[in-house]
Design an enzyme around this catalytic site. Structure first.
Site, PDB file in Angstrom:
ATOM      1  N   THR A 114     -38.350 -50.028 -24.556  1.00 49.46           N
ATOM      2  CA  THR A 114     -38.352 -49.777 -23.234  1.00 49.46           C
ATOM      3  C   THR A 114     -37.147 -50.274 -22.337  1.00 49.46           C
ATOM      4  O   THR A 114     -36.589 -49.879 -21.439  1.00 49.46           O
ATOM      5  CB  THR A 114     -39.811 -50.145 -22.391  1.00 49.46           C
ATOM      6  OG1 THR A 114     -40.734 -49.570 -23.222  1.00 49.46           O
ATOM      7  CG2 THR A 114     -39.791 -49.790 -21.004  1.00 49.46           C
TER       8      THR A 114
ATOM      9  N   ASP B 128     -42.850 -44.102 -20.767  1.00 48.96           N
ATOM     10  CA  ASP B 128     -43.890 -44.427 -21.793  1.00 48.96           C
ATOM     11  C   ASP B 128     -45.255 -44.096 -21.815  1.00 48.96           C
ATOM     12  O   ASP B 128     -46.002 -43.402 -23.055  1.00 48.96           O
ATOM     13  CB  ASP B 128     -44.259 -46.283 -21.624  1.00 48.96           C
ATOM     14  CG  ASP B 128     -43.141 -46.951 -21.823  1.00 48.96           C
ATOM     15  OD1 ASP B 128     -42.115 -46.898 -20.893  1.00 48.96           O
ATOM     16  OD2 ASP B 128     -42.625 -47.634 -22.896  1.00 48.96           O
TER      17      ASP B 128
ATOM     18  N   GLU C  67     -49.517 -48.676 -28.186  1.00 44.80           N
ATOM     19  CA  GLU C  67     -49.098 -49.690 -27.424  1.00 44.80           C
ATOM     20  C   GLU C  67     -49.713 -49.674 -26.058  1.00 44.80           C
ATOM     21  O   GLU C  67     -50.331 -50.773 -25.612  1.00 44.80           O
ATOM     22  CB  GLU C  67     -47.691 -49.725 -27.202  1.00 44.80           C
ATOM     23  CG  GLU C  67     -47.169 -50.879 -26.388  1.00 44.80           C
ATOM     24  CD  GLU C  67     -45.751 -51.137 -26.169  1.00 44.80           C
ATOM     25  OE1 GLU C  67     -45.027 -50.182 -26.614  1.00 44.80           O
ATOM     26  OE2 GLU C  67     -45.353 -51.844 -25.693  1.00 44.80           O
TER      27      GLU C  67
ATOM     28  N   ILE D 196     -42.621 -45.497 -26.258  1.00 43.01           N
ATOM     29  CA  ILE D 196     -41.054 -45.719 -26.436  1.00 43.01           C
ATOM     30  C   ILE D 196     -41.070 -47.197 -26.754  1.00 43.01           C
ATOM     31  O   ILE D 196     -41.640 -48.072 -26.157  1.00 43.01           O
ATOM     32  CB  ILE D 196     -40.797 -45.647 -24.760  1.00 43.01           C
ATOM     33  CG1 ILE D 196     -40.616 -44.151 -24.248  1.00 43.01           C
ATOM     34  CG2 ILE D 196     -39.148 -46.330 -24.668  1.00 43.01           C
ATOM     35  CD1 ILE D 196     -39.728 -44.159 -22.799  1.00 43.01           C
ATOM     36  N   ASP D 197     -40.285 -47.045 -27.794  1.00 40.90           N
ATOM     37  CA  ASP D 197     -40.009 -48.538 -28.427  1.00 40.90           C
ATOM     38  C   ASP D 197     -38.440 -48.823 -28.014  1.00 40.90           C
ATOM     39  O   ASP D 197     -37.611 -47.915 -27.927  1.00 40.90           O
ATOM     40  CB  ASP D 197     -39.804 -48.559 -29.974  1.00 40.90           C
ATOM     41  CG  ASP D 197     -39.768 -49.838 -30.429  1.00 40.90           C
ATOM     42  OD1 ASP D 197     -40.155 -50.721 -29.967  1.00 40.90           O
ATOM     43  OD2 ASP D 197     -38.808 -49.836 -31.680  1.00 40.90           O
TER      44      ASP D 197
ATOM     45  N   ASP E 112     -45.799 -46.090 -30.741  1.00 36.78           N
ATOM     46  CA  ASP E 112     -45.118 -46.743 -29.785  1.00 36.78           C
ATOM     47  C   ASP E 112     -44.277 -45.602 -28.909  1.00 36.78           C
ATOM     48  O   ASP E 112     -43.314 -45.090 -29.540  1.00 36.78           O
ATOM     49  CB  ASP E 112     -43.962 -47.564 -30.459  1.00 36.78           C
ATOM     50  CG  ASP E 112     -43.473 -48.654 -29.439  1.00 36.78           C
ATOM     51  OD1 ASP E 112     -42.997 -49.674 -29.865  1.00 36.78           O
ATOM     52  OD2 ASP E 112     -43.462 -48.299 -28.157  1.00 36.78           O
TER      53      ASP E 112
ATOM     54  N   ASP F   7     -44.320 -51.428 -33.427  1.00 38.95           N
ATOM     55  CA  ASP F   7     -42.955 -51.791 -33.575  1.00 38.95           C
ATOM     56  C   ASP F   7     -42.203 -51.624 -34.843  1.00 38.95           C
ATOM     57  O   ASP F   7     -40.828 -51.472 -34.691  1.00 38.95           O
ATOM     58  CB  ASP F   7     -42.729 -53.143 -33.062  1.00 38.95           C
ATOM     59  CG  ASP F   7     -42.798 -53.192 -31.594  1.00 38.95           C
ATOM     60  OD1 ASP F   7     -43.339 -54.283 -31.034  1.00 38.95           O
ATOM     61  OD2 ASP F   7     -42.508 -52.547 -30.861  1.00 38.95           O
TER      62      ASP F   7
END
Ligand code: A3P
Ligand code: MG
Ligand code: MG
Ligand code: MG
Length: 341
Positions: free
Chosen positions: A126, A46, A69, A123-124, A121, A278
Site C-alpha cells: 500500500t 484496498d 488482510e 493491495i500488497d 492481500d 504477504d
C-alpha cells in the site's frame, strides 16, 4: 491430482477486476489513505479490491475458509471513505449496498491453519501504491497441506520482462500492460497481461550461476527489511550490483520471471512474524517457476500456522542455484552480529 482449473479461472477474473479498480484509484489518488489502528495505511482501493475478490471467491466456494488482510470495522467509522469504496465496487455490482460490501470484506476473517483456505492481500505494498509505484493484488489457495495456486496481479510490472517498469503517473491505463503472474502446483508458472490481450507465456527463474552478476531485490521500506544487513550479505557473496528496492510481492514476480535472482527479507525487529497474505501467492509462483523459498534460517515457509508465518523468521527467495550458500551467508552474519552484542 485436482486440477484446480475452476479455482484458477475464478481467481484470474477476480484479480483482473480488482486490478481495474486499483489502477483507476492509483492514477487519481492524492494521498488519501486512512491510518489503521496498527498505524499502517489503507486506501479505498484496498477495501474495494478485497470486497470484489471475496464476493467472487465466497460465491463460488462458499465452504472455503477465507483469510484476508482487511476488515471493515474502521471503514464503517468513515462514511465518506465507505461511500467511495461503494462507488468503486458498484462498477462490478451496481446493486451492492455499503452494508453488503462490508459483509464481503469481512468474509476474510478466517483463521487459516491446516485445512483448505484462500488467502488474499487486496493491495500488497500500500505504501508503494500511495507513492504511485509497485504494488500487487495477491490471491492464493492452500489445500491438502500445501500451497496449490497463486495469482499475482502486478499493474505496474510489465508482463514482458524486457519492458521498463510502468509509471502510472505518465502511462495511460490502456497502454499499461501490467502482468498477471500465476501458477498451479505441478503445472508451471505463467504470465499474461492484465488487459487480457496477450496469451499466457511460461516464466522461469534466471539460469545464471554467476553470483557476481546476481540482482538482489528487497523491500523499499527500511522498516520492513534490514537494508544494512542485506548490503553486507550481498557483499560477502560477491554480488556486485546495488539492490533494487521495490514494494510488494512484485519482487517474487521479478525473481520468478528472471528479472532478479534473489529477494531478501531480513527482519527489522525481533518477534515480527510475516502475514501469510504477504507471501503465499508469491511463493507459489516462484516455486512453480523453478525457484526456492525458505526463511532466513533455511526452513521451508509453513503456511499451516494460521494468519501468520509463526514458525518462520524472515524470507529468502532465489532462483534456487545458490540458495543454501545465500542462507549460510545470512546465518553467518546473524551469528557475528549476535557475538558483537
Ligand atoms: N515490520 C515489518 N516487517 C516486515 N513486513 C512488514 C512490516 N510491517 C509491515 N510489513 C508488511 O510489508 C508489506 C509490504 O511488503 P513490502 O515491504 O515488500 O512492500 C505490507 O503489506 P501491505 O502493504 O499489504 O500492508 C505489510 O504487511
Ligand atoms: Mg496493510
Ligand atoms: Mg501486504
Ligand atoms: Mg495489503
Amino acid at each position: 491430482m485436482t486440477d484446480y482449473s475452476q479455482e484458477l479461472s475464478l481467481a484470474l477474473s477476480a484479480v483482473r477486476n480488482a486490478a481495474e479498480i486499483c489502477q483507476l484509484v492509483q492514477r487519481r489518488i492524492g494521498s488519501s489513505a486512512m491510518a489503521k489502528s496498527d498505524k499502517s495505511p489503507v486506501t479505498m482501493a484496498d477495501f474495494a479490491s478485497q470486497a470484489v475478490i471475496l464476493e467472487a471467491v465466497g460465491r463460488a466456494f462458499p465452504n472455503d475458509c477465507l483469510v484476508a488482510e482487511e476488515i471493515s470495522t474502521e471503514l464503517q467509522q468513515e462514511p465518506e471513505l465507505l461511500g467511495e469504496v461503494t462507488t468503486l465496487v458498484q462498477r462490478f455490482h451496481p446493486q451492492a449496498t455499503s452494508q453488503q460490501i462490508c459483509e464481503w470484506i469481512d468474509r476474510g476473517h478466517g483463521a487459516g491453519g491446516s485445512r483448505r483456505y484462500w488467502t488474499l492481500d487486496p493491495i500488497d505494498g500500500t505504501k508503494g501504491f500511495l507513492r504511485k509505484e509497485q504494488y500487487a493484488i495477491a490471491l492464493a489457495l492452500y489445500d491438502g497441506g500445501e500451497l496449490v495456486l497463486g495469482v499475482l496481479g502486478c499493474p505496474n510490472l510489465p508482463a514482458d520482462p524486457t519492458r521498463k517498469l510502468i509509471n502510472p503517473a505518465i502511462t495511460p491505463i490502456e497502454q499499461a500492460q501490467g502482468g498477471l503472474f500465476y501458477a498451479v502446483r505441478g503445472a508451471g508458472a505463467f504470465v499474461t497481461s492484465l488487459d487480457g490481450h496477450h496469451l499466457p507465456r511460461p516464466i522461469h527463474v534466471s539460469a545464471s550461476h554467476n553470483l557476481h552478476e546476481y540482482r538482489v531485490c528487497e523491500s523499499a521500506e527500511a522498516t520492513h527489511s534490514r537494508h544494512d544487513a542485506s548490503a553486507t550479505i550481498a557483499q560477502s557473496l560477491g554480488v556486485a550490483g546495488e539492490p533494487v528496492r521495490m514494494d510488494s510481492q512484485a519482487k517474487y514476480a521479478c525473481v520468478a520471471s528472471g528479472r532478479a535472482e534473489i529477494y531478501l527479507r531480513l527482519p527489522t525487529r525481533a518477534g515480527y512474524r510475516e502475514c501469510i497474505w504477504d507471501h503465499a501467492a508469491g511463493v507459489m509462483v516462484i516455486e512453480a517457476a523453478g525457484g526456492k523459498v525458505t526463511d532466513t534460517t533455511g526452513k521451508e515457509l509453513d503456511f499451516s500456522q494460521g494468519r501468520h508465518l509463526s514458525a518462520n523468521i524472515g524470507v529468502v527467495a532465489t532462483n534456487g542455484i545458490h540458495h543454501e550458500k545465500i542462507v549460510a551467508a545470512i546465518v553467518a552474519q546473524q551469528q557475528s552480529l549476535a557475538a558483537q552484542q
